[in-house]
Scaffold this active site. Structure first.
Site, PDB file in Angstrom:
ATOM      1  NE  ARG A  33      -3.905  -2.255   2.230  1.00  0.00           N
ATOM      2  CZ  ARG A  33      -3.892  -3.576   2.031  1.00  0.00           C
ATOM      3  NH1 ARG A  33      -2.726  -4.225   1.900  1.00  0.00           N
ATOM      4  NH2 ARG A  33      -5.012  -4.268   1.954  1.00  0.00           N
ATOM      5  CG  ASP A 327      -2.411 -14.104   5.205  1.00  0.00           C
ATOM      6  OD1 ASP A 327      -3.168 -14.727   4.426  1.00  0.00           O
ATOM      7  OD2 ASP A 327      -2.086 -12.922   5.028  1.00  0.00           O
TER       8      ASP A 327
HETATM    9  C1  S3P Z   1      -4.177  -9.010   2.211  1.00  0.00           C
HETATM   10  C2  S3P Z   1      -5.425  -9.535   2.384  1.00  0.00           C
HETATM   11  C3  S3P Z   1      -5.676 -10.970   2.621  1.00  0.00           C
HETATM   12  C4  S3P Z   1      -4.416 -11.732   2.979  1.00  0.00           C
HETATM   13  C5  S3P Z   1      -3.245 -11.326   2.124  1.00  0.00           C
HETATM   14  C6  S3P Z   1      -2.966  -9.843   2.284  1.00  0.00           C
HETATM   15  C7  S3P Z   1      -4.030  -7.560   1.991  1.00  0.00           C
HETATM   16  O1  S3P Z   1      -6.215 -11.534   1.454  1.00  0.00           O
HETATM   17  O2  S3P Z   1      -4.624 -13.116   2.891  1.00  0.00           O
HETATM   18  O3  S3P Z   1      -2.078 -12.042   2.472  1.00  0.00           O
HETATM   19  O4  S3P Z   1      -2.910  -7.025   2.122  1.00  0.00           O
HETATM   20  O5  S3P Z   1      -5.050  -6.914   1.707  1.00  0.00           O
HETATM   21  P1  S3P Z   1      -7.795 -11.496   1.119  1.00  0.00           P
HETATM   22  O6  S3P Z   1      -8.172 -10.099   0.837  1.00  0.00           O
HETATM   23  O7  S3P Z   1      -7.955 -12.383  -0.088  1.00  0.00           O
HETATM   24  O8  S3P Z   1      -8.463 -12.060   2.331  1.00  0.00           O
END
Ligand code: S3P
Length: 450
Positions: A33, A327
């Site tokens: 981000r 995760d």
């Molecule tokens: C993330 C959101 C999660 C997570 C990924 C990182 C993020 O995924 O599993 O490792 O940085 O927005 P999902 O949005 O598919 O749940």
């Protein structure tokens, strides 16, 4: 670009207690981000503590392809000179996001409301993952997408020329979907509203506010209602990236299951939308303490101390906690193997569409190591054998998934016989210093031949 060309088999074997300080890398979610929002400001954003894993490096390359100047000053210090909201240039080549679902989905959102076309691809794992969850809401802005069958990458997005703002209820608990819609909403006129029934990680909301966007969050009967006013002028920021709780999970869990261990993991981001694993470990009887609780750069941070925990008990993990530890289930299932009794994990369908089908990958490896696992479409249960009783001695597949590889390396620190993964190379996507850091704590992880 990430290369998973040559598999790197790795073996982990019990080697006495883990002790010392574990300085884990910067947060992956915040790192992606930082680069993307930095690219969407005019002026220079300074980032320190950026995760220099393959996933984030792929996002840095992508931001350059869209016209931002991204510079690595060494030691995690980076600057981004952005092009402003709506200022993305059309990339000249295909954008390769490697292994990163977060990278590709957030970048698709960020370019979707600019009048440019971009084609995205990734590795075999990423090219197998569902993208309709992103392209469906982006279509509401006026973005067109053409991909492979089932909405898979490679995929071309044609950005909306006259984007309209949208109101969208996220159908699955996914911070990536929420974030893609918000990033697309940045370049749409008027107010874009995203509603999530279950709270997911809120870094995008916090960071957009930090960069000066007009964004409000309301808790309502409908869920969390996030309202963003489009076409803001974002202001460049100085960002200190906290260390990643999802990476901290590995040395923390290793310490909990390895007799005699005492490990300090400093500066861990403890945003409540990310910290579910630590609550769960404490519920299981783990010896965890949080020291120096403080706030840094808009995120709660603490130093985390984890000690060997001989009396772990299996528990039912509340499904409403799933999003805050999504995760961490692979490594939790390893800890559960060393607990007494059953650990019951419900409401975790999303695990099946991560870098791998994580329930399937962990169930296969745990069973090969002598642990009973039962599973259904959105649940799984691990029957723990208690400390000292987990056989191990298996060679398991990491299926292009960093967290599967690291979970089994942690397991091998406390099983009766060593654990081997067929390919540890995906670890570099999120935790490039994993082997060195674990070795410094006293672990024995070695690369082995084929
Ligand atoms: C993330 C959101 C999660 C997570 C990924 C990182 C993020 O995924 O599993 O490792 O940085 O927005 P999902 O949005 O598919 O749940």
């Amino acid at each position: 670009m990430s290369a998973h060309g040559t598999p790197i088999p790795m073996t982990s074997r019990p080697a006495g207690p883990l002790t010392g300080v574990a300085n884990v890398p910067g947060d992956k979610s915040i790192s992606h981000r930082s680069l993307i929002l930095g690219a969407l400001c005019v002026g220079e954003t300074h980032i320190s503590g950026l995760l220099e894993g393959d996933d984030v490096l792929d996002t840095a390359a992508a931001m350059r392809a869209f016209g931002a100047t991204v510079t690595n000053h060494g030691d995690g210090d980076w600057t981004v000179n952005g092009v402003g909201v709506g200022g993305f240039a059309e990339p000249e080549a295909v954008i390769d996001c490697g292994n990163s679902g977060t990278g590709v989905r957030l970048i698709m959102g960020a370019m979707a409301t600019s009048p440019i076309t971009a084609t995205f691809t990734g590795d075999a794992s990423l090219n197998g993952r569902p993208m309709a969850r992103i392209t469906d809401p982006l279509a509401l802005f006026g973005t067109q997408a053409v991909g492979r069958q089932g909405g898979r990458l490679p995929m071309t997005l044609v950005g909306a020329v006259d984007p309209v703002p949208v109101r969208y209820t996220v159908p699955v608990p996914s911070a990536q979907v929420k974030s893609a819609v918000l990033l697309a909403g940045l370049n749409a006129p008027g107010q874009t509203v995203v509603i999530e029934k279950e709270a997911t990680r809120d870094h995008t909301e916090r960071m957009l506010q930090g960069f000066g966007a007009d964004l409000t969050v309301e808790e309502t009967d409908e869920g969390r209602v996030i309202t963003l006013t489009g076409q803001p002028e974002l202001t460049p920021q100085t960002i200190i990236v906290p260390r990643d709780p999802s990476s901290a999970a590995f040395p923390v869990c290793a310490a909990i299951i390895t007799p005699g261990s005492d490990v300090l993991v400093p500066n861990i981001g403890l945003n409540p939308t990310r910290a579910g694993l630590f609550t769960t470990l404490q519920d299981m009887g783990a010896d965890l303490t949080f020291e120096n609780m403080r706030e840094e750069g808009g995120e709660p941070v603490a130093d985390l101390r984890a000690k060997f925990s001989p009396d772990l008990k299996g528990i039912a993990v509340p499904p409403e906690r799933a999003a805050s530890m999504i995760d961490e289930y692979p490594v939790l299932s390893v800890v559960a193997s060393f607990a007494e009794g059953v650990t019951d994990m419900q409401g975790v369908k999303e695990l099946r569409v991560k870098e791998s089908d994580r329930i399937d990958a962990m169930a296969k490896g745990l069973r090969a190591a002598g642990v009973q696992v039962d599973e259904g479409p959105d649940w799984w249960k691990v029957t723990g054998l208690g400390h000292g009783n987990v056989p191990g001695g298996a060679r398991v597949a990491s299926v292009l998934d960093h967290r599967i590889a690291m979970a089994f390396m942690v397991m091998g620190m406390a099983t009766q016989k060593p654990m081997t993964v067929d390919d540890g190379s995906p670890i570099a996507t999120s935790f490039p210093i994993f082997e060195a850091l674990m070795a410094q704590l006293g672990a024995q992880i070695v690369r082995v031949n084929g």
